[in-house]
Design an enzyme around this catalytic site. Structure first.
Site, short mmCIF file in Angstrom:
data_model
loop_
_atom_site.label_atom_id
_atom_site.label_comp_id
_atom_site.label_asym_id
_atom_site.label_seq_id
_atom_site.Cartn_x
_atom_site.Cartn_y
_atom_site.Cartn_z
N LEU A 207 0.83 -1.22 0.00
CA LEU A 207 0.00 0.00 0.00
C LEU A 207 0.86 1.25 0.00
O LEU A 207 0.47 2.28 -0.55
CB LEU A 207 -0.96 -0.02 1.20
CG LEU A 207 -2.01 -1.13 1.16
CD1 LEU A 207 -2.92 -1.05 2.38
CD2 LEU A 207 -2.84 -1.09 -0.12
N HIS A 208 2.06 1.20 0.58
CA HIS A 208 2.87 2.43 0.64
C HIS A 208 3.36 2.86 -0.75
O HIS A 208 3.77 3.99 -0.91
CB HIS A 208 4.04 2.28 1.65
CG HIS A 208 5.27 1.59 1.15
ND1 HIS A 208 6.50 1.74 1.75
CD2 HIS A 208 5.47 0.75 0.09
CE1 HIS A 208 7.39 1.01 1.10
NE2 HIS A 208 6.80 0.41 0.10
N ASP A 209 3.31 1.95 -1.72
CA ASP A 209 3.75 2.31 -3.08
C ASP A 209 2.72 3.17 -3.81
O ASP A 209 3.02 3.69 -4.89
CB ASP A 209 3.94 1.04 -3.93
CG ASP A 209 5.21 0.28 -3.57
OD1 ASP A 209 6.07 0.85 -2.89
OD2 ASP A 209 5.31 -0.89 -3.97
#
Ligand SMILES: Nc1ncnc2c1ncn2[C@@H]1O[C@H](CSCC[C@H]([NH3+])C(=O)O)[C@@H](O)[C@H]1O
Length: 391
Positions: free
Chosen positions: A295-297
């Site tokens: 998700l951080h991408d």
């Protein structure tokens, strides 16, 4: 005198970096922050700000001693600058000055004397080609692909633009990788190399993984996390899900690599696209769907699309999402905030406005996609495990 070698052995099944006790972990994080603060207070402000602005020089010194072959050459014993210059065909004067700079940041050691002899340190030895867990693939990425994008930070702040596309002919990271199988293989290797950097062993130990019957590692690359979880939880089996070209190479790795080969019969490989629910694995009651560094991408809009696809694929099956990320617990003073800030800026610059999130930001993201956040579990490192269940 003497060559310092890595003190910790490299074991292919477990990370060589075992987490320390909670007390030692918290105290050392606090001490490190305090020392950095004290060092800054003791320096003269004009010199301090200039030294900080030269941070990039460290990157280049590490890059130079690796790419010119100095680190490999020193693996067989200490050398003078003259010996290294001759052996590697390098220019003596700049080489000597880079070796001295490397000693200054503890990337090399020195036996002093009229002709100083340089040797590897624990840090430089980690970058040897013979170390299967070398962080070099990641550092190489940083230098070759992120560095240029980082130079655009001010531009990003002014315009909200996409630094990675600006510095890569208009292409996003995943497009660049898809076009070049070698670079994609390097990237997946680089991701596995982050295991030891960010206390992966603490993630495995500080969260109760044994409660799950199966792990679906969504965007699992070559499956280093999945393999470690299967080893930890002897009764569980697993699914490795990623893009087709990545899974094809992962299958090969699981047939060859010592830390995975005996787990092969407990793992299933699924090729797909996590934006398309119909390509995701079929859920099973008691599953943990693990998303580490996924998700951080992505920016909020894209992260919401991924979660919505997962929600559709999970339907009414009781499945727990386990989000493993550099979640900010306290944005200014949690123990590993420096790593979290580093990760946050990297995904801002290199992943079309990806972001590290606070617990509240995850709560909002999950709620919008039909999940509810149950809890965030801290580990003895910068990574947290955030649980969410379908509403
Ligand atoms: N659309 C997509 N569908 C499935 N996987 C993807 C997609 N886009 C990117 N990925 C994968 O997402 C991963 C992000 S890197 C994180 C890898 C791994 N979870 C780890 O923690 O080491 C890469 O392996 C990509 O191939």
């Amino acid at each position: 005198m003497g060559v310092s070698c890595p003190k910790r052995s490299i074991d292919s099944h477990r990370s060589p970096y075992q987490p320390s006790s909670w007390l030692v972990y918290s105290a050392s994080a606090l001490l490190r922050r305090w020392f950095l603060y004290a060092a800054d207070r003791l320096a003269s402000p004009p010199r301090l700000i200039f030294e900080k602005s030269l941070g990039f020089a460290q990157t280049q010194v590490i890059d130079a001693i690796k790419r010119t072959g100095v680190i490999e050459a020193l693996a067989s014993g200490p050398r003078t600058a003259e010996e290294l210059a001759q052996e590697l065909g390098l220019q003596l004067d700049p080489l000597y000055r880079v070796l001295r700079a490397a000693v200054n940041i503890n990337m090399l050691g020195v036996e002093r004397g009229p002709t100083p002899r340089f040797h590897n340190t624990e840090l430089s030895s980690l970058l040897l080609d013979s170390n299967p867990k070398s962080p070099w693939p990641m550092i190489q990425w940083v230098v070759d692909d992120w560095y240029g994008a980082y130079a655009e930070l001010g531009w990003v702040v002014k315009t909200g633009g996409d630094a990675f596309r600006k510095t890569h002919d208009g292409k996003a990271l995943w497009e660049v990788l898809q076009e070049d199988p070698k670079r994609e293989a390097d990237f997946s290797r680089a991701m596995s190399a982050t295991d030891d950097m960010f206390a992966f062993e603490a993630v495995v130990r500080d969260y109760p993984w044994r409660r799950y019957g199966r792990f679906c590692d969504i965007g699992g690359a070559y499956g280093s996390l999945l393999a470690r979880l299967l080893r930890q939880c002897g009764k569980a089996d697993g699914v490795l899900f990623d893009q087709p070209q990545v899974i094809q190479r992962a299958r090969k790795a699981w047939g060859e690599e010592a830390d995975k080969v005996d787990l092969r019969t407990r793992a299933e490989f699924v090729e797909g696209d996590f934006f398309m629910s119909e390509t995701l694995p079929k859920p099973r009651a008691g599953d943990a769907w693990v998303l580490r560094h996924i998700l951080h991408d992505w920016n909020d809009e894209d992260a919401a699309r991924i979660l919505a696809a997962l929600r559709r694929a999970i339907g009414a099956t009781p499945v727990t999402l386990c989000i493993v990320e550099f979640t900010f617990l306290d944005e200014f003073s949690d123990p590993d905030v420096a790593s979290k800030i580093g990760a946050d800026l990297s995904v801002l610059m290199c992943q079309t406005h990806g972001r590290e999130r606070t617990r509240r930001e995850y709560e909002k993201l999950f709620a919008g996609a039909g999940f509810s956040l149950k809890r965030t579990v801290r580990t003895r490192g910068p990574l947290c495990v955030t649980e969410a269940v379908p509403i």
